[in-house]
Design a protein around this motif. Structure first.
Motif, short mmCIF file in Angstrom:
data_model
loop_
_atom_site.label_atom_id
_atom_site.label_comp_id
_atom_site.label_asym_id
_atom_site.label_seq_id
_atom_site.Cartn_x
_atom_site.Cartn_y
_atom_site.Cartn_z
N ARG A 1 0.86 -1.25 0.16
CA ARG A 1 0.09 0.00 0.05
C ARG A 1 0.91 1.35 -0.01
O ARG A 1 1.65 1.56 0.72
N THR A 2 0.89 2.21 -0.97
CA THR A 2 1.65 3.10 -1.25
C THR A 2 1.14 4.27 0.12
O THR A 2 2.10 4.94 0.52
N ASP A 3 0.03 4.21 0.58
CA ASP A 3 -0.44 5.45 1.45
C ASP A 3 0.20 4.79 2.93
O ASP A 3 0.69 5.65 3.50
N VAL A 4 0.33 3.68 3.40
CA VAL A 4 1.04 3.09 4.21
C VAL A 4 2.38 3.26 4.15
O VAL A 4 2.78 3.80 5.36
N PHE A 5 3.14 2.81 3.19
CA PHE A 5 4.40 3.08 3.01
C PHE A 5 4.86 4.45 3.05
O PHE A 5 5.83 4.88 4.03
#
Length: 426
Positions: A155-159
């Motif tokens: 997940r880009t938002d979590v990363f």
């Protein structure tokens, strides 16, 4: 969800194939003008029905009757027919986790090397082809269809919230070893309070799927010693659990599906076929997932199948001619585009339609080349044997007892080994 679970995960049949008397082979081939009907048993969602219609147009004397079933039902019915010596189809799919069970009944299948398969061998990934042979390498059970190279879904938002890169190549460069994988997980935990990996099973499969020998050796001896690949995989999952970076979202459950959709964990170690499920079942996550290659230590195949010709058929050559056409590079590209079946014919990886196939769900990333690179890093498919799924379930139960009940890891391991020994003695 079932169709993708069926491709990657299947339970073994409770029965074992027994040798049967040979069939009459006097009418194995037919003239080109004869009207021939070929029964073709499939499982999951393949789109082979549409390709069969194309073949019929090109070959008016051939009729392909496709029967699609769920994975377990398919293999159960096939087992029953092969054991009885009647009722088997002319052509059948065999799922990779089930394959070793059927290999013990070699006399129930046509040797595709006798029908022309040697001429197309070089078109397919070597490790995939070899897994379709017997141990001596002189008998080919099935032609390769799809494969399941694994990648790192994230997940880009979590990363981003964790301070990790979001570009796929940068992620691959950073998370390039099991140790780096742990470090990234700890960073996600510290910055977001979310688990890094969804479940202890996926953490366990990080090493398990890449094992050359899993639960059983090729002579069906238990392979669960202290220095075995399985114990290494078990210990790694225990370590990640102790670090507190593993969630409790079991794949295919409603809770897991919701977590994929909402971003309640950071990463998944999934095969290429998983992206098809995600695109159709996580509407709130469009544009938020990407895929990177895994550390080489985790490079592995998860899922896929072969297409075989039972020896009961009276039209072995016609059956073979159809499946050679069906799994040709050109048709593997079609199956990939329509149903997400990842090609085992490596020439597809150089086709422009494959390389530029951007995925809206993955923010416009062309994910196919990532899995193609992963496929080339795979050294082989480990031997599974007849009781793979049953033993896997016992070890997984041990891991879940550790995670959910705080049980002692070594005691749980020894108990799982004992249960596996009991399974083999039955």
């Amino acid at each position: 969800m079932k169709k993708f679970a069926a491709l990657g995960l299947s339970s073994l049949l409770a029965l074992s194939l027994t040798a049967c008397s040979g069939n009459d082979t006097s009418s194995k081939t037919s003239g080109k003008d004869e009207k021939i009907t070929l029964d073709f048993w499939t499982f999951g969602s393949t789109g082979y029905e549409d390709l069969a219609k194309e073949y019929e147009k090109e070959n008016p004397n051939i009729k392909i009757k496709v029967k699609a079933s769920e994975t377990a039902d398919h293999h159960d019915a096939l087992f029953t027919a092969l054991s009885a010596g009647s009722g088997a189809p002319d052509i059948t799919m065999l799922e990779i986790d089930q394959f070793d069970r059927f290999k013990v009944a070699q006399d129930r299948f046509e040797n595709l090397y006798d029908l022309g398969a040697k001429d197309v061998k070089d078109q397919y990934l070597d490790w995939k082809w070899k897994s379709g042979e017997n141990q001596d390498g002189d008998f080919l059970f099935g032609l390769p269809t799809d494969i399941g190279p694994k990648g790192l879904y994230y997940r880009t938002d979590v990363f981003e919230k964790a301070g990790l890169p979001t570009d796929p190549q940068e992620v691959a460069n950073l998370i390039n070893s099991p140790e780096a994988f742990e470090k990234a997980g700890l960073q996600v935990k510290e910055k977001t309070k979310l688990p890094f990996v969804d479940s202890i099973e996926m953490a366990y499969r990080a090493y398990l799927d890449s094992a050359e020998t899993a639960y059983l050796t090729t002579d069906n001896k238990l392979n669960l010693g202290a220095d075995s690949d399985v114990k290494k995989a078990y210990d790694y999952a225990i370590r990640l659990n102790e670090l507190g970076i593993i969630g409790k979202y079991d794949m295919w459950t409603p809770e897991w599906a919701n977590a994929v959709n909402k971003g309640e964990f950071a990463a998944e170690l999934g095969a290429g076929w998983l992206k098809g499920w995600m695109e159709g079942n996580a509407p709130d996550a469009v544009g938020k997932w990407r895929v990177a290659t895994l550390p080489t230590e985790f490079a592995a195949n998860w899922g896929g199948s072969y297409i075989a010709v039972p020896s009961e058929t009276k039209h072995s050559q016609e059956a073979y001619d159809f499946i050679e056409w069906l799994v040709s590079p050109e048709n593997q590209l079609k199956s990939f585009q329509s149903h997400g079946l990842f090609p085992s014919a490596q020439s597809v990886y150089d086709m422009e339609e494959f390389k530029t196939n951007a995925d809206e769900f993955f923010g416009g990333q062309a994910t196919a080349p990532v899995f193609a690179e992963a496929a080339k890093d795979i050294s082989g498919i480990g031997y599974k044997g007849e009781k793979y799924a049953s033993i896997h379930s016992e070890v997984l139960n041990a891991l879940k007892n550790v995670q959910n009940k705080g049980a002692d890891p070594e005691k749980e391991w020894k108990a799982a080994v004992k249960r596996a020994e009991d399974l083999l003695s039955r």
